[in-house]
Write a protein that holds these residues in place. Sequence first.
Motif, mmCIF file in Angstrom:
data_model
loop_
_atom_site.group_PDB
_atom_site.id
_atom_site.type_symbol
_atom_site.label_atom_id
_atom_site.label_comp_id
_atom_site.label_asym_id
_atom_site.label_seq_id
_atom_site.Cartn_x
_atom_site.Cartn_y
_atom_site.Cartn_z
ATOM 1 N N GLY A 20 33.208 27.145 32.930
ATOM 2 C CA GLY A 20 33.930 26.820 34.149
ATOM 3 C C GLY A 20 34.415 28.013 34.955
ATOM 4 O O GLY A 20 35.070 27.838 35.985
ATOM 5 N N HIS A 21 34.083 29.225 34.516
ATOM 6 C CA HIS A 21 34.517 30.408 35.265
ATOM 7 C C HIS A 21 33.704 30.521 36.554
ATOM 8 O O HIS A 21 32.472 30.465 36.530
ATOM 9 C CB HIS A 21 34.341 31.670 34.416
ATOM 10 C CG HIS A 21 35.152 31.661 33.159
ATOM 11 N ND1 HIS A 21 36.527 31.741 33.163
ATOM 12 C CD2 HIS A 21 34.789 31.575 31.854
ATOM 13 C CE1 HIS A 21 36.975 31.703 31.924
ATOM 14 N NE2 HIS A 21 35.945 31.594 31.103
ATOM 15 N N ARG A 22 34.397 30.718 37.651
ATOM 16 C CA ARG A 22 33.742 30.835 38.948
ATOM 17 C C ARG A 22 34.169 32.096 39.699
ATOM 18 O O ARG A 22 33.836 32.254 40.880
ATOM 19 C CB ARG A 22 34.033 29.591 39.806
ATOM 20 C CG ARG A 22 33.431 28.308 39.253
ATOM 21 C CD ARG A 22 31.910 28.353 39.248
ATOM 22 N NE ARG A 22 31.336 27.094 38.783
ATOM 23 C CZ ARG A 22 31.030 26.826 37.525
ATOM 24 N NH1 ARG A 22 31.257 27.740 36.579
ATOM 25 N NH2 ARG A 22 30.499 25.670 37.182
ATOM 26 N N ASP A 23 34.888 32.976 39.051
ATOM 27 C CA ASP A 23 35.270 34.263 39.631
ATOM 28 C C ASP A 23 34.951 35.316 38.576
ATOM 29 O O ASP A 23 35.691 35.484 37.601
ATOM 30 C CB ASP A 23 36.757 34.266 39.986
ATOM 31 C CG ASP A 23 37.186 35.524 40.730
ATOM 32 O OD1 ASP A 23 36.414 36.500 40.753
ATOM 33 O OD2 ASP A 23 38.301 35.537 41.282
ATOM 34 N N LEU A 24 33.837 36.011 38.754
ATOM 35 C CA LEU A 24 33.349 36.935 37.739
ATOM 36 C C LEU A 24 33.412 38.382 38.232
ATOM 37 O O LEU A 24 33.012 38.688 39.358
ATOM 38 C CB LEU A 24 31.895 36.612 37.374
ATOM 39 C CG LEU A 24 31.587 35.179 36.936
ATOM 40 C CD1 LEU A 24 30.105 35.055 36.608
ATOM 41 C CD2 LEU A 24 32.443 34.777 35.742
ATOM 42 N N MET A 25 33.923 39.244 37.388
ATOM 43 C CA MET A 25 33.817 40.678 37.605
ATOM 44 C C MET A 25 32.858 41.197 36.545
ATOM 45 O O MET A 25 33.046 40.946 35.348
ATOM 46 C CB MET A 25 35.175 41.369 37.460
ATOM 47 C CG MET A 25 35.124 42.873 37.695
ATOM 48 S SD MET A 25 36.784 43.616 37.611
ATOM 49 C CE MET A 25 36.560 44.723 36.227
ATOM 50 N N ILE A 26 31.814 41.900 36.979
ATOM 51 C CA ILE A 26 30.786 42.358 36.046
ATOM 52 C C ILE A 26 30.617 43.866 36.187
ATOM 53 O O ILE A 26 30.275 44.369 37.258
ATOM 54 C CB ILE A 26 29.449 41.639 36.293
ATOM 55 C CG1 ILE A 26 29.659 40.117 36.232
ATOM 56 C CG2 ILE A 26 28.402 42.088 35.274
ATOM 57 C CD1 ILE A 26 28.424 39.304 36.551
ATOM 58 N N ALA A 27 30.895 44.582 35.104
ATOM 59 C CA ALA A 27 30.732 46.033 35.067
ATOM 60 C C ALA A 27 29.310 46.339 34.624
ATOM 61 O O ALA A 27 28.865 45.851 33.585
ATOM 62 C CB ALA A 27 31.737 46.643 34.094
ATOM 63 N N ILE A 28 28.561 47.128 35.403
ATOM 64 C CA ILE A 28 27.136 47.274 35.115
ATOM 65 C C ILE A 28 26.719 48.692 34.730
ATOM 66 O O ILE A 28 25.536 48.933 34.465
ATOM 67 C CB ILE A 28 26.272 46.775 36.290
ATOM 68 C CG1 ILE A 28 26.500 47.620 37.557
ATOM 69 C CG2 ILE A 28 26.542 45.307 36.568
ATOM 70 C CD1 ILE A 28 25.526 47.284 38.677
#
Length: 372
Positions: free
Chosen positions: A124-132
Motif C-alpha cells: 500500500g505504499h504510494r510515496d517511495l524514496m529510492i536511493a540508487i
Amino acid sequence: MRILFAPDSFKGSLSSKRVSEIMWRAFQEVDAQVEAIVKPMADGGEGTLEALAKATEHEKVTFDCTGPLGEKSKSWYLALDATRAVIEGANIAGLPLVPPGKRNPDHTTTYGIGEAIQHALDRGHRDLMIAIGGSSTNDGGLGMLQALGMKTLDNNGQQVGKFGIDVSNIEHIDLSSIDPRLAETTIRIASDVDNPLTGPWGASHIYAHQKGATKEQIVSYDQSLHTYGKLIEEAIGQSLIDYPGSGAAGGLGFAFLAIGAKLESGAKLVAEAIQLSEAVQNVDCVITGEGQSDEQTLYGKAPGHVAELAQQYGKPALLLSGGIDGEFEQLNQLFTSCFSIVPGPKSLEECLENAEDYLFQATKQVARLILY
C-alpha cells in the motif's frame, strides 16, 4: 559544548553509522561531558537505509528478491508509515554484493529493485524514496522495468533476459503492461550524479569500469544503451537520454525517469528525512567525513551538503577524510577546516584495514583542538 556528527560512509571500510560512533567515542575520551547529536548521512548510495534507520521511526520490511547476479536473495527496506517507504538499490544490487572476481556488468541486473517496488506497492505504499547509488549494474534499468511489467523482445519476438548483456538484443519495447499502480505513486530518486545516459560523460564511459567492464565493453554498452534509450523515448514520447542524472546507477536513473519518477539530490533528501537542518541549528560545531574528498565533495555529496547547512546557520564545519585530493582552498569554500585521517604514506590495503584506528586517533586530535 554540543557537537553534531554527520558523516557519510568511508566506502569500502566503514558505514556512516560506524563512523559516527567512532567519532563520538573519540570525543568522549577527551571530554566525557561533551554533548553530541549523531546523524549519520548518505547521499543516495550504500548506507542510506542505515542512516535513515538511525534517525527515524520505521518498520524494517524484509522480502525475497533477485540479487545482482540473478541469484535468489533477501533484502529489506524501511516503511516510515502506511504511505511512505524507502528503498536502497545498493542493498539489492550493490557492487559490494558482487565478489570482486565476478564483477562484470554483462552478468548483473536491477531486477531485484523492481521486485522491491512491487513489494512496497503490494503493502500500500504510494510515496517511495529510492536511493540508487553504488550499483553493480549497467543495464539501463532493464531488469527493474521488466520486474514492473515492461516487455522487451528480440528480433525473433522472444523476451530477452534481464542482465546487462541482454540490452544489446532488444528490438522492441512494450510498456503497456507496466504496473498501473505506478501512475498513482510518487517516486523520488536519491542520486548524487548528473551524468546523461550515453556519450563521453554517460553511464558507461564514466562508471562502468569500476563495475568490471573492459574498454571494449564500455564502447559496446554506450552504443546499446543509446539504442535501448531511443526505443523507450519513442514508447513514452519524451526525450530523456541527455537528461541530467539519467546515467545514474548504470542508467537506472533513465529507467526511473521513464516511469515518471523525479531525480533529486540524495544528500538533500536524506538530510530532510533525518531533520538535519534542525540539528545543525542546535549545536556549536559540525563534524562530517567521507572516504575520499576532492572538489566533487562540494557538489551533491553528503559532506558538502552538511557543510552548506552549517554555513547557512553560522556554524563551523570540520571535514575528516580518508584522503584529500586537490586544493584545500576549494574545500575551504564550505569547510572551516579539513583533515586527512591517514598518518603518513600508507597503502590502500593498510588504510582499509586500519580505518577505525586512523579515524579514532585523528578525531581525538580534533577533539583536543576544539575542547581544550
